[in-house]
Design an enzyme around this catalytic site. Structure first.
Site, short mmCIF file in Angstrom:
data_model
loop_
_atom_site.label_atom_id
_atom_site.label_comp_id
_atom_site.label_asym_id
_atom_site.label_seq_id
_atom_site.Cartn_x
_atom_site.Cartn_y
_atom_site.Cartn_z
N ARG A 71 -10.09 -11.59 1.64
CA ARG A 71 -10.92 -12.65 1.08
C ARG A 71 -10.22 -14.01 1.14
O ARG A 71 -10.87 -15.05 1.25
CB ARG A 71 -11.34 -12.28 -0.35
N LYS A 73 0.85 -1.20 0.00
CA LYS A 73 0.00 0.00 0.00
C LYS A 73 0.89 1.25 0.00
O LYS A 73 1.94 1.25 0.64
CB LYS A 73 -0.85 0.03 1.28
#
Ligand code: BES
Ligand code: ZN
Ligand code: ZN
Length: 470
Positions: free
Chosen positions: A319, A245
């Site tokens: 996920r 990020k």
């Protein structure tokens, strides 16, 4: 910390430093003059302190949860600008006690653990005065206190920095909650994940120096009418992994454990609320880091149920953790009535519905509507997001069964939900709800009764849903 006292006595007999008066229109003529001169309008989020008279006037526009919890939050903020120690308010017949209690406790929350100077150690008191107290209202008070406590417990966990809150700490917290609330608690480490083929979850945590933990809490009352399974994303830190990020986006990623913490918070309350359901809380506690042994874009992971997943972005890690936890839940627990997951899963959900609202997804429209309506009456904002056949095609992979990111830039919250759906077994398709709490879980600009930091999103709406089941 604020203490709530429900007192069976008329307001004028109760001594307090200050009186809080909710108003749509000012009844007292003398006060009206003063308030008019101060340009006070009886609107949501407006309040005025009349220190000499010992009064805080607060405007409100409606009698619903939203307006009343906002009104008490506005009053408490005003109260906190003074040195007064106690406040009193009259509990009128149609005043929403749940909103009053929860609004007061949620707005007076502050996270002081990392301040070197103790800002406010003295206790403040709020006296809620009523002439005659019904049993129903006593019960409402009791449950509202438990609910607010669960939310604030969740906030404390989420707010704790990642250096002090990693998977092992999360597991320790779960054990503590289990002890306090008489729950079963199992904690598994990486050896278990390996032995049980939970390679997706395992891969996400591989570059971290902290061992990943799978946490399973269970509340089993004697005569359980239904079986509910709650699964939470517990990313104690999400650096993005090798798909790192940018620095600005990494800040606040301590809050990527919010789904898992919400599950722990809910579990802490189910026993105390005496709910007649078997409730399981499963959390995947993992840290997503970089390093020589980090999992990579291009890796193909085999999930617990044998499905293979192509990794194209290591920042879509939530996920991957959730899919193995969902498989674990469905393999271990049979005859499930509801299976709900909670995750700060996508930035796209925040972009799509705003930072105040959770996205509710699943295959059962009726259930989605029920969850949304429970959320709204619990004081949380939520909205249903729909799957469709075309978005379902976007998570296809050329080399594996499925890809961890979609091949479209659009609809990221929904495609993440669709990805999770691939791991929901046929018998549970209609029983599953995915909550994307990425927006409301962490508050950067305080709003309503939410100060800066974790909000405890997911806790109130789920406890309300469970209450409505009976
Ligand atoms: N934890 C983030 C999602 C997130 C973003 C939560 C902002 C709260 C605030 C998640 O793991 C993530 O990084 N998702 C990616 C998915 C993408 C790579 C498909 C995202 O949303 O950008
Ligand atoms: Zn991520
Ligand atoms: Zn994440």
């Amino acid at each position: 910390m604020l203490k709530i006292n429900l007192i069976e006595n008329s307001l004028d007999k109760v001594k307090a430093d200050i009186e809080i008066i909710f108003t749509k229109d000012i009844k007292n003529e003398e006060d009206r003059q003063i308030l008019e001169n101060l340009s006070f309008e009886a609107k949501d989020e407006s309040a005025v302190l009349l220190a000499e008279l010992g009064k805080i006037y607060v405007g409100f526009e409606d009698d619903d949860y939203d307006c009343i919890s906002l009104a008490i939050a506005t009053a408490i903020k005003k109260f906190n600008t003074t040195r007064f120690k106690s406040a009193k308010i009259s509990l009128e017949e149609n005043l929403n006690l749940k909103a009053l209690v929860e609004g007061a406790l949620l707005s007076s929350y502050s996270f002081e653990r990392y301040k070197s100077k103790d800002k406010k150690s003295e206790r403040q008191n709020l006296f809620i005065c009523v002439d005659k107290l019904s049993n129903e209202r006593k019960e409402i008070l009791k449950s509202s206190l438990q609910i607010a406590k669960a939310v604030n417990k969740t906030r404390d966990m989420v707010n704790t920095p990642p250096m002090d809150f990693y998977p092992k700490v999360m597991a320790k917290k779960a054990k503590k909650i289990a002890k306090e609330s008489n729950l079963e608690c199992k904690v598994y480490g990486e050896k278990y994940l390996k032995e049980n083929g939970m390679n997706a979850m395992l891969s996400v945590g591989r570059a971290s120096c902290h061992e990943s933990k799978l946490i399973h809490l269970a509340y089993k009352p004697k005569e359980a009418k239904k079986k509910i399974v709650l699964v939470g994303k517990g990313l104690t830190y999400d650096s993005g992994g090798l798909s790192l990020k940018p620095s600005d986006f990494m800040v606040t990623m301590k809050a990527d454990k919010s789904g898992g913490c919400a599950v722990l918070g809910i579990m802490s309350a189910v026993a105390k609320l005496n709910l007649p359901y078997e409730v399981h809380g499963i959390v995947g506690a993992v840290e997503n880091m970089i390093g020589g042994n980090a999992y990579k874009p291009d890796d193909v992971l085999r999930a617990k149920n044998g499905t293979t997943v192509e990794v194209r972005n290591t920042d879509a890690e939530g996920r991957l953790v959730l899919l193995d936890c969902l498989c674990y839940a469905q393999d271990e627990i049979k005859n499930i009535d509801y299976i709900f997951d909670y995750a700060t899963l996508t930035g796209a959900c925040v972009v799509g519905v705003g930072e105040y609202t959770s996205g509710i997804m699943g295959n059962n429209d009726e259930l989605k509507a029920k969850v949304v309506s429970s959320a709204l009456s619990s004081g949380e904002y939520a909205t249903a997001l729909d799957f469709n056949r075309y978005l379902r095609k976007t998570v296809k992979s050329e080399i594996a069964d499925i890809c961890n990111i979609a091949n479209t830039r659009y609809g990221g919250a929904v495609t993440a939900g669709i990805f999770l759906d691939k791991f929901i077994y046929e018998e549970n398709k209609e029983k599953w709800i995915h909550h994307d709490i990425a927006g409301p879980a962490f508050v950067e600009k305080s709003w309503g009764y939410n100060p800066h930091g974790a909000s405890g999103a997911g806790v109130r709406m789920t406890l309300e849903f469970l209450k409505n089941l009976s």
